[in-house]
Motif scaffolding. Structure first.
Motif, PDB file in Angstrom:
ATOM      1  N   ASP A  79       0.825  -1.201   0.000  1.00 11.94           N
ATOM      2  CA  ASP A  79       0.000   0.000   0.000  1.00 11.94           C
ATOM      3  C   ASP A  79       0.861   1.254   0.000  1.00 11.94           C
ATOM      4  N   ILE A  80       0.258   2.318  -0.497  1.00 11.17           N
ATOM      5  CA  ILE A  80       0.821   3.658  -0.368  1.00 11.17           C
ATOM      6  C   ILE A  80       0.102   4.247   0.833  1.00 11.17           C
ATOM      7  N   ASP A  81       0.862   4.697   1.819  1.00 12.70           N
ATOM      8  CA  ASP A  81       0.247   5.154   3.067  1.00 12.70           C
ATOM      9  C   ASP A  81      -0.643   6.371   2.870  1.00 12.70           C
ATOM     10  N   ILE A  82      -0.174   7.346   2.076  1.00 15.12           N
ATOM     11  CA  ILE A  82      -0.955   8.578   1.894  1.00 15.12           C
ATOM     12  C   ILE A  82      -0.841   9.068   0.456  1.00 15.12           C
ATOM     13  N   ILE A  83      -1.990   9.414  -0.111  1.00 12.20           N
ATOM     14  CA  ILE A  83      -2.067  10.186  -1.347  1.00 12.20           C
ATOM     15  C   ILE A  83      -2.895  11.411  -0.982  1.00 12.20           C
TER      16      ILE A  83
END
Length: 146
Positions: free
Chosen positions: A38-42
């Motif tokens: 996962d990408i933690d924050i966009i």
């Protein structure tokens, strides 16, 4: 619920008019198969952040670590685990274009603390580091100034 470091990063970005999406599934291969990470924050903002010497673009893609990143080796491990794939158009942009409108975005590593040497090393790799201490000081200064 995300870990406290992710929540602190989210609060910082939302306070600065970003809309934040957390824990976005992300594959590390061209075929988009296997178990995604996962990408933690966009995060997306109409104008970004301009605090004089500190500026962020209106689009941010971030990894969050709740621990300190004190060596280049620690940073390199994080880079090779996430940012390397985010930077590859055939992998990263193929997925990110569902969430963001431009390839021009800041790559951010939020972490507990770092050294000046690691910070400069990260910049060379097109990644900026924002520490928990910076965010807490930012909020304290905002609170004091009213």
């Amino acid at each position: 619920m995300a870990d406290p470091a992710t929540e602190l990063a989210r609060e910082f970005l939302e306070f600065n008019n970003y809309t934040v999406k957390k824990q976005t599934k992300f594959y590390k291969n061209k075929k988009l198969k296997g178990t995604p990470g996962d990408i933690d924050i966009i995060a997306i903002s109409p104008k970004g952040i301009d605090l004089g010497e500190f500026k962020l673009k209106n689009i941010v893609v971030a990894e969050v670590k709740s621990w300190n990143v004190m060596t280049k080796e620690q940073f390199n491990n994080i880079y090779l685990d996430k940012f390397k794939y985010i930077n590859k158009d055939s992998i990263g942009w193929k997925q990110l274009k569902k969430y963001i409108s431009s390839k021009r975005f800041d790559r951010i590593l939020f972490c507990g603390a770092t050294t000046n040497e690691v910070y400069k090393h990260a910049i060379k790799n097109r990644v900026r580091i924002i520490t928990s201490g910076f965010i807490i000081k930012y909020f304290c200064d905002k609170y004091k100034s009213g």
